[in-house]
Motif scaffolding. Structure first.
Motif, PDB file in Angstrom:
ATOM      1  N   PRO A 174       0.818  -1.233   0.000  1.00 47.91           N
ATOM      2  CA  PRO A 174       0.000   0.000   0.000  1.00 47.91           C
ATOM      3  C   PRO A 174       0.841   1.266   0.000  1.00 47.91           C
ATOM      4  O   PRO A 174       0.471   2.258  -0.642  1.00 47.91           O
ATOM      5  CB  PRO A 174      -0.817  -0.132   1.296  1.00 47.91           C
ATOM      6  CG  PRO A 174      -0.836  -1.588   1.605  1.00 47.91           C
ATOM      7  CD  PRO A 174       0.502  -2.101   1.140  1.00 47.91           C
ATOM      8  N   PHE A 175       1.978   1.246   0.698  1.00 52.04           N
ATOM      9  CA  PHE A 175       2.838   2.426   0.740  1.00 52.04           C
ATOM     10  C   PHE A 175       3.503   2.668  -0.615  1.00 52.04           C
ATOM     11  O   PHE A 175       3.645   3.816  -1.046  1.00 52.04           O
ATOM     12  CB  PHE A 175       3.890   2.263   1.826  1.00 52.04           C
ATOM     13  CG  PHE A 175       3.326   2.227   3.221  1.00 52.04           C
ATOM     14  CD1 PHE A 175       2.939   3.397   3.859  1.00 52.04           C
ATOM     15  CD2 PHE A 175       3.148   1.024   3.866  1.00 52.04           C
ATOM     16  CE1 PHE A 175       2.409   3.375   5.139  1.00 52.04           C
ATOM     17  CE2 PHE A 175       2.617   0.976   5.146  1.00 52.04           C
ATOM     18  CZ  PHE A 175       2.238   2.153   5.781  1.00 52.04           C
ATOM     19  N   TRP A 224       1.208   9.397  -5.348  1.00 52.40           N
ATOM     20  CA  TRP A 224       1.616  10.736  -4.888  1.00 52.40           C
ATOM     21  C   TRP A 224       2.602  11.368  -5.861  1.00 52.40           C
ATOM     22  O   TRP A 224       2.467  12.544  -6.217  1.00 52.40           O
ATOM     23  CB  TRP A 224       2.243  10.623  -3.501  1.00 52.40           C
ATOM     24  CG  TRP A 224       2.813  11.923  -3.002  1.00 52.40           C
ATOM     25  CD1 TRP A 224       2.121  12.968  -2.451  1.00 52.40           C
ATOM     26  CD2 TRP A 224       4.190  12.313  -3.050  1.00 52.40           C
ATOM     27  NE1 TRP A 224       2.993  13.994  -2.135  1.00 52.40           N
ATOM     28  CE2 TRP A 224       4.266  13.620  -2.489  1.00 52.40           C
ATOM     29  CE3 TRP A 224       5.357  11.694  -3.483  1.00 52.40           C
ATOM     30  CZ2 TRP A 224       5.465  14.304  -2.387  1.00 52.40           C
ATOM     31  CZ3 TRP A 224       6.555  12.380  -3.375  1.00 52.40           C
ATOM     32  CH2 TRP A 224       6.608  13.661  -2.832  1.00 52.40           C
ATOM     33  N   SER A 225       3.593  10.587  -6.290  1.00 52.40           N
ATOM     34  CA  SER A 225       4.589  11.143  -7.220  1.00 52.40           C
ATOM     35  C   SER A 225       3.951  11.483  -8.563  1.00 52.40           C
ATOM     36  O   SER A 225       4.352  12.456  -9.219  1.00 52.40           O
ATOM     37  CB  SER A 225       5.755  10.165  -7.398  1.00 52.40           C
ATOM     38  OG  SER A 225       5.309   8.916  -7.893  1.00 52.40           O
ATOM     39  N   ALA A 226       2.944  10.686  -8.979  1.00 50.01           N
ATOM     40  CA  ALA A 226       2.237  11.017 -10.218  1.00 50.01           C
ATOM     41  C   ALA A 226       1.468  12.321 -10.063  1.00 50.01           C
ATOM     42  O   ALA A 226       1.378  13.129 -11.002  1.00 50.01           O
ATOM     43  CB  ALA A 226       1.287   9.882 -10.593  1.00 50.01           C
ATOM     44  N   GLY A 227       0.909  12.544  -8.859  1.00 52.38           N
ATOM     45  CA  GLY A 227       0.143  13.762  -8.621  1.00 52.38           C
ATOM     46  C   GLY A 227       0.969  15.022  -8.719  1.00 52.38           C
ATOM     47  O   GLY A 227       0.437  16.095  -9.056  1.00 52.38           O
ATOM     48  N   ILE A 228       2.256  14.924  -8.431  1.00 52.17           N
ATOM     49  CA  ILE A 228       3.129  16.103  -8.521  1.00 52.17           C
ATOM     50  C   ILE A 228       3.999  16.063  -9.780  1.00 52.17           C
ATOM     51  O   ILE A 228       4.927  16.857  -9.934  1.00 52.17           O
ATOM     52  CB  ILE A 228       4.021  16.223  -7.270  1.00 52.17           C
ATOM     53  CG1 ILE A 228       4.972  15.021  -7.150  1.00 52.17           C
ATOM     54  CG2 ILE A 228       3.182  16.373  -6.018  1.00 52.17           C
ATOM     55  CD1 ILE A 228       6.016  15.191  -6.048  1.00 52.17           C
ATOM     56  N   GLY A 229       3.678  15.090 -10.672  1.00 49.62           N
ATOM     57  CA  GLY A 229       4.401  15.010 -11.950  1.00 49.62           C
ATOM     58  C   GLY A 229       5.795  14.455 -11.858  1.00 49.62           C
ATOM     59  O   GLY A 229       6.629  14.711 -12.737  1.00 49.62           O
ATOM     60  N   LYS A 230       6.088  13.664 -10.803  1.00 51.37           N
ATOM     61  CA  LYS A 230       7.440  13.149 -10.603  1.00 51.37           C
ATOM     62  C   LYS A 230       7.484  11.621 -10.507  1.00 51.37           C
ATOM     63  O   LYS A 230       8.462  11.075  -9.999  1.00 51.37           O
ATOM     64  CB  LYS A 230       8.035  13.736  -9.317  1.00 51.37           C
ATOM     65  CG  LYS A 230       8.174  15.254  -9.317  1.00 51.37           C
ATOM     66  CD  LYS A 230       9.221  15.726 -10.311  1.00 51.37           C
ATOM     67  CE  LYS A 230       9.440  17.235 -10.205  1.00 51.37           C
ATOM     68  NZ  LYS A 230      10.466  17.694 -11.192  1.00 51.37           N
ATOM     69  N   GLU A 231       6.455  10.932 -10.963  1.00 56.18           N
ATOM     70  CA  GLU A 231       6.458   9.470 -10.848  1.00 56.18           C
ATOM     71  C   GLU A 231       7.597   8.882 -11.681  1.00 56.18           C
ATOM     72  O   GLU A 231       7.768   9.239 -12.853  1.00 56.18           O
ATOM     73  CB  GLU A 231       5.133   8.876 -11.313  1.00 56.18           C
ATOM     74  CG  GLU A 231       5.059   7.365 -11.147  1.00 56.18           C
ATOM     75  CD  GLU A 231       3.711   6.789 -11.524  1.00 56.18           C
ATOM     76  OE1 GLU A 231       3.487   5.588 -11.277  1.00 56.18           O
ATOM     77  OE2 GLU A 231       2.876   7.543 -12.073  1.00 56.18           O
TER      78      GLU A 231
END
Length: 503
Positions: free
Chosen positions: A348-349, A356-363
């Motif tokens: 889950p983490f 989370w990283s996709a949400g800030i464009g850094k995935e």
């Protein structure tokens, strides 16, 4: 032969949603849970059983046991290439899964027979059945999501938790069964382990049979391939395949299997490229990117799958398993649950981290996620290098914690690579050969598994594992994994360009 309709050629039905995902995901989750219970329930005992039953507990049998284990795992995953093709072109995904589950269950009960030839024939039966089951249930997970659905990666991570839920429970249950039967020789205890695994496979079969109606026709072949004739064709193929697989294990050996798998991998790659040629430059380059990542997958599993061979012998003979001042001896098989427990705790983490990283464009891109998997696998071996060089006591044992921590570090690497790889195949493969491509993914895993057996056999040598041989083998493992991870990070931009926007 007419291909089975896939998610690209058949509209995806509107499924009821449960916890934010299509409801069939949870049925597939539990089907895979019980199949993995069967697989992991007997996996930890295989090498120990071979040494006990067929070598009368002589540690000189470790090398043969490791090579047999590696060949078994290799062929388990290699058979997926044929199972994927059968599902794509003949039987459909649903019937392939049901037939594969029945064959696997039969093989698990066969390995209980205390005869080496019957034992190997049982493993061959498990291998053939797994080929029909394993790639096709993963393909169904991809097909219940529409193209471009951002939840697909997270769905595969949830599915991967089902895999590891079974992997967590199975060694605990079967390891406990083996330990409580204390008045019988361990050879007999291991047979109970195999029986419990067979029961798990029967539950998986029943679960999917009852729940397959939820799929609303996904995985069902065209009408002309949905009759008795296609089923009979596949059954005849199974009856031919089992003796051939038995001969590979009993006569050819791991080195010959390594060459055969290499040739087969090249053949699959050519078939995927030929199909891609029909769709233009973008699809060709996506297939090339997928094949490059398959090659790094080989490296990952070559070292990860020391778990059932060299790590098993390390736990049995070199790790101090006395707990609470000798009041409790930690069962060897329970180490196999550390990986699955860590996956359930950490998945889950990891899924949240990707979101989370996709949400800030850094995935991280798919290649960089693979690179992280290789680097964490390397760090796991670094832990063992430290333990074997700095913590060996006067009795020749290392503490409990380094091997447990090694499994946890490998788990982080696995979460960065394996579920992402399953999802990657469904995104990059030509639509008509998704099952074949999924088989290619498992074939690359098979090559790594076979190499893992050869490496473990080298570490054990002719007389069994020692502290010195383990340190040498694990040092080699660390440096090769570290080099592969760094290389993948360096070439990640090139692979991303070849993927043409697939995330």
């Amino acid at each position: 032969m007419t291909p089975v309709a896939t998610d690209a050629t058949r509209p995806v039905p509107e499924f009821p949603q449960t916890l934010g995902h299509p409801r069939p995901l949870w049925m597939l989750f539990m089907t895979e849970f019980w199949e993995r219970f069967a697989f992991y329930g007997m996996r930890w005992a295989l090498t120990l059983y071979i040494v006990a039953q067929f070598f009368n507990h002589d540690q000189a049998g470790q090398g043969y046991a490791s090579r047999t284990y590696g060949a078994y795992l290799a062929l388990v995953y290699a058979s997926a290439i044929f199972g994927g093709y059968v599902a794509d072109r003949i039987l459909g995904y649903q019937r392939s899964i049901l037939l594969g589950a029945a064959v696997m269950g039969s093989g698990l009960f066969m390995v209980m027979v205390p005869n080496q030839q019957v034992f190997l024939a049982g493993l061959a039966t498990v291998i053939v059945g797994n080929g029909l089951f394993k790639p096709n249930i993963s393909s169904l997970v991809g097909q219940i999501y529409k193209q471009g659905d951002a939840r697909r990666d997270r769905g595969f991570t949830i599915f991967y938790m089902g895999i590891n839920g079974g992997g967590l429970l199975a060694p605990l249950v079967t390891g406990w069964l083996a330990s409580v039967l204390s008045d019988t020789p361990m050879e007999q205890n291991y047979k109970v382990v195999f029986a419990a695994s067979g029961v798990g496979m029967i539950i998986s079969l029943i679960w999917f049979f009852i729940g397959k109606s939820q799929l609303k026709g996904i995985g069902v072949p065209p009408p002309e391939r949905n009759g008795t004739r296609s089923m009979l064709m596949v059954i005849v193929g199974i009856l031919v395949a089992i003796p051939l697989v038995y001969l590979l294990m009993a006569q050819a050996g791991a080195i010959v299997i390594a060459w055969l798998l290499g040739v087969l991998f090249i053949g699959v790659g050519v078939m995927l490229v030929v199909e891609a040629l029909r769709h233009g430059r973008v699809q060709i380059q996506r297939v090339i990117a997928m094949l490059l990542l398959f090659a790094f997958n080989v490296t990952f599993w070559m070292f990860f799958e020391q778990a059932g061979s060299s790590f098993n012998f390390l736990a049995e003979n070199i790790v101090d398993r006395n707990m609470f001042n000798g009041a409790f001896i930690f069962p060897t098989g329970w180490f196999q649950s550390v990986n699955s427990a860590a996956i359930i705790a950490l998945a889950p983490f990891v899924a949240w981290a990707w979101a989370w990283s996709a949400g800030i464009g850094k995935e991280p891109s798919i290649p960089r996620k693979f690179g992280l998997g290789l680097l964490f696998n390397a760090l796991a071996f670094l832990v063992l290098m430290y333990a074997l060089s700095s913590t060996v006591d006067g009795t020749g044992h290392i503490p409990f914690w380094p091997l447990a921590l090694c499994y946890v570090m490998q788990t982080v690497g696995e979460l960065c690579l394996s579920p992402i790889g399953l999802s990657m195949v469904t995104k990059l493969a030509p639509s008509k050969v998704v099952g074949l491509a999924m088989g290619g993914w498992f074939l690359s895993t098979a090559i790594g598994n076979n190499l893992s057996g050869l490496l473990a056999g080298h570490i054990s040598g002719e007389n069994g594992m020692t502290v010195a041989s383990a340190l040498s083998g694990f040092t080699f493992s660390f440096w090769l994994l570290m080099g592969a991870g760094v290389l993948l990070f360096l070439i990640a931009p090139l692979i991303n360009r070849l993927m043409h926007g697939v995330k």
